[in-house]
Design a protein around this motif. Structure first.
Motif, PDB file in Angstrom:
ATOM      1  N   GLY A 111       0.830  -1.206   0.000  1.00 29.76           N
ATOM      2  CA  GLY A 111       0.000   0.000   0.000  1.00 29.76           C
ATOM      3  C   GLY A 111       0.864   1.255   0.000  1.00 29.76           C
ATOM      4  N   THR A 112       1.933   1.219   0.794  1.00 32.24           N
ATOM      5  CA  THR A 112       2.859   2.356   0.825  1.00 32.24           C
ATOM      6  C   THR A 112       3.560   2.513  -0.514  1.00 32.24           C
ATOM      7  OG1 THR A 112       3.250   1.979   3.192  1.00 32.24           O
ATOM      8  CG2 THR A 112       4.845   3.347   2.011  1.00 32.24           C
ATOM      9  N   LEU A 113       3.914   1.365  -1.130  1.00 39.74           N
ATOM     10  CA  LEU A 113       4.580   1.386  -2.427  1.00 39.74           C
ATOM     11  C   LEU A 113       3.686   2.029  -3.490  1.00 39.74           C
ATOM     12  CD1 LEU A 113       6.897   0.602  -4.292  1.00 39.74           C
ATOM     13  CD2 LEU A 113       5.914  -1.701  -4.453  1.00 39.74           C
ATOM     14  N   VAL A 114       2.422   1.643  -3.502  1.00 39.55           N
ATOM     15  CA  VAL A 114       1.483   2.223  -4.469  1.00 39.55           C
ATOM     16  C   VAL A 114       1.340   3.727  -4.234  1.00 39.55           C
ATOM     17  CG1 VAL A 114      -0.933   2.300  -5.184  1.00 39.55           C
ATOM     18  CG2 VAL A 114       0.196   0.089  -4.869  1.00 39.55           C
ATOM     19  N   ALA A 115       1.245   4.125  -2.979  1.00 44.90           N
ATOM     20  CA  ALA A 115       1.097   5.546  -2.658  1.00 44.90           C
ATOM     21  C   ALA A 115       2.315   6.342  -3.141  1.00 44.90           C
ATOM     22  CB  ALA A 115       0.919   5.724  -1.152  1.00 44.90           C
ATOM     23  N   GLN A 116       3.495   5.768  -2.961  1.00 50.80           N
ATOM     24  CA  GLN A 116       4.712   6.452  -3.406  1.00 50.80           C
ATOM     25  C   GLN A 116       4.809   6.496  -4.933  1.00 50.80           C
ATOM     26  OE1 GLN A 116       6.964   8.231  -1.667  1.00 50.80           O
ATOM     27  NE2 GLN A 116       5.573   7.904   0.063  1.00 50.80           N
ATOM     28  N   LEU A 117       4.364   5.446  -5.578  1.00 53.24           N
ATOM     29  CA  LEU A 117       4.359   5.437  -7.044  1.00 53.24           C
ATOM     30  C   LEU A 117       3.390   6.490  -7.577  1.00 53.24           C
ATOM     31  CD1 LEU A 117       4.513   1.601  -7.802  1.00 53.24           C
ATOM     32  CD2 LEU A 117       6.247   3.306  -8.402  1.00 53.24           C
ATOM     33  N   ARG A 118       2.266   6.647  -6.921  1.00 53.07           N
ATOM     34  CA  ARG A 118       1.314   7.674  -7.343  1.00 53.07           C
ATOM     35  C   ARG A 118       1.909   9.073  -7.161  1.00 53.07           C
ATOM     36  NH1 ARG A 118      -4.177   4.940  -4.802  1.00 53.07           N
ATOM     37  NH2 ARG A 118      -4.801   3.811  -6.685  1.00 53.07           N
ATOM     38  N   ALA A 119       2.617   9.258  -6.049  1.00 55.67           N
ATOM     39  CA  ALA A 119       3.273  10.549  -5.833  1.00 55.67           C
ATOM     40  C   ALA A 119       4.338  10.794  -6.902  1.00 55.67           C
ATOM     41  CB  ALA A 119       3.910  10.582  -4.443  1.00 55.67           C
ATOM     42  N   LEU A 120       5.087   9.748  -7.238  1.00 52.23           N
ATOM     43  CA  LEU A 120       6.090   9.859  -8.295  1.00 52.23           C
ATOM     44  C   LEU A 120       5.450  10.188  -9.636  1.00 52.23           C
ATOM     45  CD1 LEU A 120       8.692   6.983  -7.696  1.00 52.23           C
ATOM     46  CD2 LEU A 120       9.135   9.438  -7.782  1.00 52.23           C
ATOM     47  N   LEU A 121       4.282   9.600  -9.884  1.00 53.08           N
ATOM     48  CA  LEU A 121       3.587   9.846 -11.139  1.00 53.08           C
ATOM     49  C   LEU A 121       3.212  11.325 -11.270  1.00 53.08           C
ATOM     50  CD1 LEU A 121       2.308   8.782 -13.741  1.00 53.08           C
ATOM     51  CD2 LEU A 121       0.257   8.194 -12.420  1.00 53.08           C
ATOM     52  N   GLN A 122       2.674  11.902 -10.204  1.00 54.19           N
ATOM     53  CA  GLN A 122       2.293  13.308 -10.255  1.00 54.19           C
ATOM     54  C   GLN A 122       3.525  14.204 -10.415  1.00 54.19           C
ATOM     55  OE1 GLN A 122      -0.423  14.686  -7.206  1.00 54.19           O
ATOM     56  NE2 GLN A 122       0.344  16.784  -7.339  1.00 54.19           N
ATOM     57  N   LEU A 123       4.573  13.906  -9.659  1.00 53.32           N
ATOM     58  CA  LEU A 123       5.796  14.713  -9.751  1.00 53.32           C
ATOM     59  C   LEU A 123       6.456  14.583 -11.119  1.00 53.32           C
ATOM     60  CD1 LEU A 123       7.349  13.968  -6.238  1.00 53.32           C
ATOM     61  CD2 LEU A 123       6.414  16.160  -7.023  1.00 53.32           C
ATOM     62  N   THR A 124       6.380  13.391 -11.697  1.00 48.63           N
ATOM     63  CA  THR A 124       6.968  13.177 -13.021  1.00 48.63           C
ATOM     64  C   THR A 124       6.230  13.978 -14.078  1.00 48.63           C
ATOM     65  OG1 THR A 124       7.713  10.952 -12.413  1.00 48.63           O
ATOM     66  CG2 THR A 124       7.580  11.452 -14.764  1.00 48.63           C
ATOM     67  N   ASN A 125       4.915  14.035 -13.964  1.00 48.23           N
ATOM     68  CA  ASN A 125       4.142  14.851 -14.907  1.00 48.23           C
ATOM     69  C   ASN A 125       4.472  16.332 -14.756  1.00 48.23           C
ATOM     70  OD1 ASN A 125       2.422  13.032 -16.492  1.00 48.23           O
ATOM     71  ND2 ASN A 125       1.545  12.458 -14.532  1.00 48.23           N
ATOM     72  N   THR A 126       4.732  16.756 -13.534  1.00 44.46           N
ATOM     73  CA  THR A 126       5.189  18.137 -13.323  1.00 44.46           C
ATOM     74  C   THR A 126       6.546  18.341 -13.970  1.00 44.46           C
ATOM     75  OG1 THR A 126       3.998  18.287 -11.218  1.00 44.46           O
ATOM     76  CG2 THR A 126       5.783  19.872 -11.592  1.00 44.46           C
ATOM     77  N   GLU A 127       7.431  17.363 -13.795  1.00 42.13           N
ATOM     78  CA  GLU A 127       8.776  17.437 -14.378  1.00 42.13           C
ATOM     79  C   GLU A 127       8.717  17.554 -15.899  1.00 42.13           C
ATOM     80  OE1 GLU A 127      12.827  14.695 -14.342  1.00 42.13           O
ATOM     81  OE2 GLU A 127      10.846  13.764 -14.486  1.00 42.13           O
ATOM     82  N   VAL A 128       7.837  16.792 -16.517  1.00 41.86           N
ATOM     83  CA  VAL A 128       7.687  16.837 -17.973  1.00 41.86           C
ATOM     84  C   VAL A 128       7.275  18.236 -18.424  1.00 41.86           C
ATOM     85  CG1 VAL A 128       6.310  16.012 -19.928  1.00 41.86           C
ATOM     86  CG2 VAL A 128       7.159  14.390 -18.233  1.00 41.86           C
ATOM     87  N   GLN A 129       6.294  18.798 -17.743  1.00 46.27           N
ATOM     88  CA  GLN A 129       5.808  20.129 -18.111  1.00 46.27           C
ATOM     89  C   GLN A 129       6.889  21.187 -17.907  1.00 46.27           C
ATOM     90  OE1 GLN A 129       2.870  20.245 -19.456  1.00 46.27           O
ATOM     91  NE2 GLN A 129       2.756  22.440 -19.843  1.00 46.27           N
ATOM     92  N   VAL A 130       7.666  21.058 -16.840  1.00 47.01           N
ATOM     93  CA  VAL A 130       8.757  21.997 -16.579  1.00 47.01           C
ATOM     94  C   VAL A 130       9.788  21.923 -17.701  1.00 47.01           C
ATOM     95  CG1 VAL A 130      10.724  22.488 -15.080  1.00 47.01           C
ATOM     96  CG2 VAL A 130       8.472  22.068 -14.079  1.00 47.01           C
TER      97      VAL A 130
END
Length: 324
Positions: free
Chosen positions: A11-30
């Motif tokens: 559950g923690t792993l999934v939560a961290q992957l979701r956080a990474l997904l959002q941050l990665t999308n921010t990184e792409v836009q930047v």
């Protein structure tokens, strides 16, 4: 108890992957917004490649979440783009270095979370996610090093891989002005102002001889500027305002308006491309490299020589911040 622990870790792993997904999308836009700030075509291509690689990482993270029996947050891409858009707007009121420090903080967060994800995936024996985490750590480590180098290049006077937007340039100048100690004497200020005022008079004199404004070439105006700066430096130095004179000298160096005999390389004007490149590689002071680069760009503007100077600045920057 072991099963509960594994479920909790997943559950923690999934939560961290979701956080990474959002941050990665921010990184792409930047990365996409940084493309317009690229100083060279090579940097522009690198940023475009970074954005494409970021989209690939986003897809891989989303796949990993699905493989763990969960569903990627459908609003993550939207949130990532919104966060990046807000960041881009906010940083227009920031100096250039603050904007880059924000990018660096984002990359450090991505790097740290990727390492944490690797640890979680190792604990749950998920080899696929461990492999994904390894690739994320490698990618973000490289980006951290690149941004650190860009910041160091900017601190050393550039030319950095990215250029400031007009608003950032104005903001940075305002900050420097506010933080600059008032060291000019009244007499020094008067002399500098008088010298600057003399430039329009010289232009007016040319107009008075029958020349039209449209006939004044850029070279004429640049020459007037350079003469004014040189005269201002001489006047302030004679008046004992060494600090002011040194500041004007730096301005002359930055605009490439120094004479050849003022350069840190003896006989620079007589050097061919190979000799000029070799001389630049021997320079250790960033200010010396910047001076030669500005002079080269304003005079012969030889591509190989300009490139060598930019490479030398980057090498010094990496050495300063310990990036290999």
């Amino acid at each position: 108890m072991a099963q509960i622990s594994i479920d909790t870790q997943r559950g923690t792993l999934v939560a961290q992957l979701r956080a990474l997904l959002q941050l990665t999308n921010t990184e792409v836009q930047v990365a996409e917004t940084r493309v317009v700030q690229a100083r060279t075509d090579a940097v522009r291509r690198e940023l475009e490649e970074n954005a494409a690689n970021g989209r690939t990482r986003s897809e891989r993270i989303a796949t990993a979440i699905r493989d763990l029996g969960s569903t990627p947050d459908v609003v993550a891409p939207l949130l990532g783009r919104l966060t990046a858009a807000l960041k881009a707007v906010a940083e227009q009121a920031q100096p250039f270095d603050e904007a880059l420090l924000g990018d660096l903080a984002l990359e450090h967060q991505l790097l740290d979370r990727s390492r944490y994800v690797k640890a979680l995936a190792t604990a749950t024996s998920d080899a696929a996610v461990v492999s994904l985490a390894d690739s994320l750590v490698e990618a973000h480590s490289a980006t951290v090093d690149w941004l650190t180098t860009v910041l160091a290049e900017d601190a050393l006077g550039g030319p950095a891989a990215l250029r400031r937007t007009p608003i950032q340039a104005a903001t940075g100048a305002a900050v420097r002005l506010i933080n600059t100690p008032v060291t000019w004497s009244a007499r020094s200020v008067d002399r500098a102002v008088d010298t600057a005022r003399d430039v329009p008079n010289k232009v007016a004199e040319l107009l008075g001889r029958g020349q039209k404004a449209g006939e004044l070439t850029v070279d004429t105006l640049v020459a007037s500027r350079d003469s004014a700066l040189e005269a201002a430096e001489e006047t302030t130095r004679e008046g004992g305002a060494e600090t002011v004179a040194d500041a004007i000298h730096k301005a002359r160096a930055a605009t490439g308006s120094l004479s050849a005999d003022e350069l840190p390389v003896d006989g620079y004007d007589e050097l061919n491309v190979s000799a000029a490149v070799a001389a630049i590689k021997d320079l250790d002071a960033p200010a010396d490299v910047r001076t030669v680069l500005a002079y080269e760009e304003q005079h012969k503007n030889r591509h190989s020589v300009v490139s060598a100077a930019q490479t030398r600045i980057a090498a010094i920057a990496k050495e300063v911040v310990g990036v290999e």
